[in-house]
Design a protein around this motif. Sequence first.
Motif, short mmCIF file in Angstrom:
data_model
loop_
_atom_site.label_atom_id
_atom_site.label_comp_id
_atom_site.label_asym_id
_atom_site.label_seq_id
_atom_site.Cartn_x
_atom_site.Cartn_y
_atom_site.Cartn_z
N GLN B 290 19.47 14.78 -30.14
CA GLN B 290 19.67 13.36 -30.52
C GLN B 290 18.34 13.07 -30.98
OE1 GLN B 290 21.11 11.90 -26.65
NE2 GLN B 290 22.80 11.39 -27.70
N MET B 291 17.21 13.65 -30.52
CA MET B 291 15.74 13.21 -30.79
C MET B 291 15.60 13.77 -32.23
SD MET B 291 14.28 11.10 -28.95
CE MET B 291 12.38 11.27 -29.85
N LEU B 292 16.03 14.87 -32.49
CA LEU B 292 15.72 15.44 -33.75
C LEU B 292 16.60 14.83 -34.80
CD1 LEU B 292 15.97 19.37 -33.14
CD2 LEU B 292 14.07 17.99 -33.79
N GLU B 293 17.88 14.25 -34.60
CA GLU B 293 18.51 13.62 -35.56
C GLU B 293 18.16 12.51 -35.77
OE1 GLU B 293 22.88 11.50 -35.54
OE2 GLU B 293 22.54 13.34 -34.05
N LYS B 294 17.39 11.51 -34.63
CA LYS B 294 16.78 10.12 -34.87
C LYS B 294 15.61 10.26 -35.82
CE LYS B 294 18.52 7.98 -30.93
NZ LYS B 294 19.28 6.86 -31.50
N SER B 295 14.97 11.29 -35.56
CA SER B 295 13.57 11.52 -36.32
C SER B 295 13.84 12.51 -37.93
CB SER B 295 12.51 12.28 -35.53
OG SER B 295 13.09 13.57 -35.49
N ASP B 296 14.77 12.74 -38.15
CA ASP B 296 15.24 13.42 -39.30
C ASP B 296 14.60 14.74 -39.32
OD1 ASP B 296 16.69 11.26 -40.23
OD2 ASP B 296 14.76 10.25 -41.29
N GLU B 297 14.64 15.18 -38.23
CA GLU B 297 14.06 16.68 -37.83
C GLU B 297 12.41 16.70 -38.16
OE1 GLU B 297 16.19 19.86 -37.99
OE2 GLU B 297 17.94 18.65 -37.47
N LEU B 298 11.76 15.58 -38.03
CA LEU B 298 10.51 15.59 -38.34
C LEU B 298 9.56 15.61 -37.18
CD1 LEU B 298 10.23 13.13 -41.36
CD2 LEU B 298 9.90 15.50 -41.64
N LEU B 299 10.19 15.88 -36.32
CA LEU B 299 9.39 16.11 -34.93
C LEU B 299 9.66 17.53 -34.53
CD1 LEU B 299 10.52 12.78 -32.69
CD2 LEU B 299 8.29 13.29 -33.71
N HIS B 300 8.51 18.07 -33.80
CA HIS B 300 8.64 19.16 -33.22
C HIS B 300 8.96 19.11 -31.70
CE1 HIS B 300 7.50 23.51 -32.27
NE2 HIS B 300 6.98 23.12 -31.20
N ILE B 301 10.08 19.70 -31.32
CA ILE B 301 10.55 19.44 -30.02
C ILE B 301 10.81 20.86 -29.03
CG2 ILE B 301 12.18 18.21 -28.32
CD1 ILE B 301 12.85 16.26 -30.42
N ASP B 302 9.82 21.00 -28.04
CA ASP B 302 10.17 22.21 -27.40
C ASP B 302 10.65 22.02 -26.18
OD1 ASP B 302 9.92 24.42 -28.85
OD2 ASP B 302 7.63 24.68 -28.42
#
Lengths: 71, 676
Positions: B290-302
Amino acid sequence: MDAGLIAIGAGLAVGLAGLGTGMSQRDIGAAAVGAMIEDESLFGKGLILTVIPETIVIFGLVLGILLFTTI
Amino acid sequence: MLLPESMSRVLIVGNRARIESTIDALYELGKAHLIDYIDDGDPGFSIGKSLPNAPLASDRLVRLRAMGKELAVEEARLPEPVSAEEVRRAIDANEVEQLEKRVWSIVDARNDAAQRISELESLKSSLQPLTGLPLSLEEYRGYESLTVLAGTVRSDPSEHLEGLDHELFHSDETNAVAVFVPRGAKDEALQALSKAGFQEIQVPSGEGTPAEMIEDIDSQLSELYAKRDEADEALQELKEEKLSFLLASEEELSIENDMASTPLRVATSDHSFAMDLWVPTAEVEEFREQMLEKSDELLHIDVLETRGRDLHEGEEHGERFAMPPSKSSNGPVGKSYEFFVNLVSTPRYQESDPSIMIAFTWPLFFGLMVGDIGYALIFIVLGWVLMNKAKAPALKALSTQAFFGGIWAFIFGMFLFGELLGMHFATDYTSDITTTWEGIIAYFVAGFTMPDTIMSLTINMGKFSDVTTFLKLAVYLGIGHLFFAFLIGFLNVKRQHGAAMAVYEKASFLMVLTGLVLVAYPLTEYLLADAALEGVLTAMVAVGALLVVVGGALAFRVEGIAAILEIPAVFGNIMSYTRLTAVALSKAGIALAFNHMAIFLLYLGVGGIVGLGVGFIVFMIGHILVFMLCILSAGLQGIRLHYVEMMSKFFVGGGTPYRPMAVNRFNTKAMEKEVN
């Protein structure tokens, strides 16, 4: 005569145990209230510490009851 | 069920320009518990700066809270939540500032009036004594060769002033004096007057007699009082008019302020930010997507790790990441009992939450101590009503306990004791049949006997006649309770430190507990029931003693001498459960005494209208008293058994409660989703 003495014994067991509990709860309770004024979240811990000596009077009461049933 | 939910640690890294939208997304999802960044000299990283809207939001929040204090606004829930959008529009239109102006203009007017009132009141009280003297205010001043001393005295000062050139005015009524002396004799006169308890009054300037001036002051005062009351009324009206705005905007601004100041808890560098979060493991994958979607994949989430329950594992990650927050996984009933656990401490991530166990056994103990269907029904009804109405967690928790405790009290009252309001339905073990329901009904309906269908339901155990059985029952319950407590302790230590430590620390005491029981049972049979100490009984003593010794030795290895001192404490713990019997007996005793009195008054001794009236009052007072005792002693003694005897066997506490970043709205309704 025996019944009377047993009843007195039972009364002493409860009464003296109650006094003992009261004396210790007086000090603990006062300290617990003091601590609670400083920090209200200490209520639970204060309660635990205050009720610890209650066991004494419960023992007294149980002994009293056991004595009384022998009359 | 018993452990807090498993947590995973997530790292989010992104462009610093995206920090605001990231915070928005995190608050919207409401799943992530932020780990505060501590600036420990990481090269290139430092604590972030709050968002640009933070100063205005916090300024408005401060103004709003100051106003709320002046208007005596208490935290409350509005019957109908206000649209957040409307509130936001009003805040943006400077509604807070305008309201503040209105409030303060009224408050200022009120304070001015109040200050003037207190000034005039003090002036009035200093004029009051002078009304007894035949002098007007002008006559107290303006002399070249005379000094005037005015004030109050305790007694007539004329004898003390003898030999001094003076003129004295004295009023017995108001104890006032005015003494005219030559200018040089002031000190002497003062000394003489002090013997009569003289206290000087500064005579106010003005014209006319003091009485006239007081009249004038009174008319001013009544005007000022009216003004003050008017201001109070205006404030009250304003409060009523604006209450929904005050509460809703406070909520809206708190949310804004929380979100805007979130970067203060996040590590930022010149161009990026990094957030450490705890997210429940069950939701972490969904959260990441959900976070990736909301940020248009512009965040790095590990997802960095899923934390186990071993304490050493936590220590390896350093202090900041050592203790994940505890998110309890209780059902609706267990949730109510969390309140009682949190009174002591929040459970740690690595240990069992005692709420469920308290939810099972506290009502059981409570029911055994009450053991009467009369009180039980009151508890059930009261508990049910409050449980569905109460919003405050304390009241909700207590009413849940009253409800379930009441159910157990009904079960014990009906099937074990056969008791209603301190009296058995019928009895077959005592000649005293007057204080049973059968006896009472038989007095009015000749030849009445309690139907067998009712009596076949109940064991009809007498609390007083079967006291030893009752005591044994309490002790057996205690042994079972403690056994469970040590067992949970064993599982806790096994999870946290491994099986070997669990054996030394907790299995040892399970052995001690079992051993003590095995030794105590034959001994009580021998001492109290005259059983011969042979055969199985001797074997029990031997095995029991062996278990105590082995258990004690195991515990001694890790805890030293303290372990040995703990052994008698375990015995004390078991005996402590006899309070279940003791409390039940004391209450039954009081109820019995009142019932005796009431029945004597009702028909057995006194009778008639007087007997009926007084008897009924005695009956009511007695049972209300016992009911109060039920709440106090049965409730408190029941929870004490959990706090002291049970939880000390496994509960450490000191955990961090799980507080996800989330928008919690009570008085406002969420805004429509913005369309980007």
